[in-house]
Design an enzyme around this catalytic site. Structure first.
Site, PDB file in Angstrom:
ATOM      1  CD  GLU A  38     -34.008 -55.372  -2.021  1.00 35.03           C
ATOM      2  OE1 GLU A  38     -33.845 -54.331  -1.077  1.00 35.03           O
ATOM      3  OE2 GLU A  38     -34.216 -56.576  -1.482  1.00 35.03           O
ATOM      4  CB  CYS A 164     -20.651 -66.171   6.710  1.00 31.71           C
ATOM      5  SG  CYS A 164     -19.049 -66.938   6.300  1.00 31.71           S
ATOM      6  CE  LYS A 304     -30.289 -68.683   9.501  1.00 31.74           C
ATOM      7  NZ  LYS A 304     -31.515 -69.152   8.532  1.00 31.74           N
ATOM      8  CB  ALA A 306     -23.312 -66.229  -0.675  1.00 26.42           C
ATOM      9  CB  CYS A 339     -17.856 -71.729   6.059  1.00 26.10           C
ATOM     10  SG  CYS A 339     -17.533 -70.501   6.949  1.00 26.10           S
TER      11      CYS A 339
END
Length: 409
Positions: A38, A164, A304, A306, A339
């Site tokens: 990362e 989202c 998509k 979290a 969501c």
């Protein structure tokens, strides 16, 4: 001569999916040799950016140092991945270093393709052009909302996939709620221009959302895709079946098209879509058994979010250990995504669903009916979920997210 390093498990990406998976693996097997690739020095709670754009959160509460969220037992390789050589169990990094692995987990996220909208990059953050999809721009959204007293406000949504899928609407509803409370909504022409053919992909939630479209007098334009912006002229160009049309705006909230990271799309790991080609239930790669993919970079047909990554991480952790031990996968992911649609300050329509649009509520309907706007859902989004993210998900605590057994089909 390129240098080579070896780790038992290599995770590409230190976002929500990568960190959560590393933590879930280490909870189960603390001695595991894990490296996380990362390059970023900061980690963001991206679901909070909607709240920043709506004036509810201050931007800094959504940001922490990458060092503070990295599992202490993992090795942090502060580099970007450049290419995959899965036939040799290798990842090549941007500096030429080759990292070899026994098992690879691919979670680099999705790329925001701002450049696909002509003129957009040059005008972001000025001329009334903003987006909650960037940490530095979400405060500008709130600034524009407060300053607008009359004129036209346009909110856009590109073709799927995007992370989202409710975020474009969330920005609009919170803005409208502010204008309504400020007594200026009647002087503002609000438009929602969505490249898709429906307001929201799961029909059970559409009636509640349509109530707010009507309450705020929003002009709903489906099949309308933003292709260009002239910031100084405050002119946006949309393409639909009827051709191209220009619209003036005073403020425009833009959601960029989104694609798989190029180094993934160009690799043997990619599906036709460019995303990591995995089985949608086991999250194991369809051609390379010692590769798993999750999060926004996965090819699964889930939303998509979290929340999806939170459910996927334990599944990957279980199945990755099974693979390392010479066994087949035993945990399954059912497509869950969440969501929380912020329809007004203090109320949320809590959309929770899995593959095929199947409703998957986390709570009994007498407590939270996700198809209706509720205050309890708002408290969950504003107060509970950020805490769970930092202190639960990223630490490998699988509250309401334990891995389910694989269902045979």
């Amino acid at each position: 001569m390129t240098s080579a390093i070896k780790h038992e498990v290599v995770i590409i990406g230190g976002g929500a999916a990568g960190i959560a998976t590393a933590s879930s693996l280490l909870k189960r097997r603390p001695t595991l040799d894990i490296a996380i690739v990362e390059p970023a020095n900061e980690h963001f709670y991206q679901p909070g950016w909607t709240m920043v754009g709506g004036g509810i959160f201050d931007a800094p509460v959504t940001r922490r140092s990458m060092a503070s969220v990295m599992p202490q037992a993992a090795t942090w390789i502060r580099q970007a991945a450049a290419s995959f050589q899965p036939d040799n169990n290798e990842v090549t990094l941007a500096d030429g270093t080759v990292v070899t692995y026994d098992l690879l987990i691919v979670a680099p996220g999705i790329r925001l393709a701002w450049e696909k909208i002509s003129g957009l990059e040059a005008t972001l953050g000025k001329n009334g052009v903003t987006s909650n999809y960037r940490y530095d721009l979400a405060p500008y959204t709130w600034d524009l909302v407060q300053r607008l007293k009359s004129g036209r406000a346009i909110f856009t949504q590109p073709p799927m996939p995007i992370k989202c899928a409710g975020a474009p609407q969330k920005a609009m509803y919170l803005s409208c709620d502010h204008w309504l409370r400020a007594g200026v909504l009647g002087d503002i022409e609000v438009e929602f221009r969505n490249a898709g053919g429906v307001l929201f992909g799961v029909h059970d939630y559409v009636p509640a959302l349509m109530d707010y479209v009507e309450k705020y007098h929003i002009g709903l334009q489906l099949g309308s895709n933003l292709i260009a912006i002239d910031g100084p002229a405050q002119l946006a160009t949309f393409r639909s079946e009827d051709g191209e049309v220009n619209h003036e705006f005073d403020t425009i909230h833009v959601v960029p098209p989104q694609v798989a990271p190029q180094f993934l799309a160009d690799s043997p790991l990619a599906a036709e879509s460019g995303f990591c080609d995995v089985d949608q239930n086991t999250l194991q790669h369809v051609r390379y058994p010692n590769v798993f993919g999750l999060g926004d970079a996965g090819s699964m047909p889930n939303a998509k979010t979290a929340a999806a990554a939170r459910k996927q991480a334990p599944v990957v952790a279980v199945n990755a250990l099974q693979q390392l031990d010479g066994h087949g996968p035993k945990a399954g992911y059912d497509g869950y995504g969440s969501c929380p649609l912020t329809v007004e300050r203090g109320k949320i329509v809590l959309a929770e669903f899995g593959y095929g649009g199947q409703l998957q509520p986390s709570f009994p309907t007498w407590l939270i009916d996700g198809t209706k706007p509720q205050r309890l859902s708002w408290m969950l989004k504003a107060d509970v979920l950020p805490w769970i993210y930092w202190n639960g998900m990223l630490k490998g605590r699988e509250w309401l997210a334990g891995p389910a057994n694989l269902v045979s089909h």
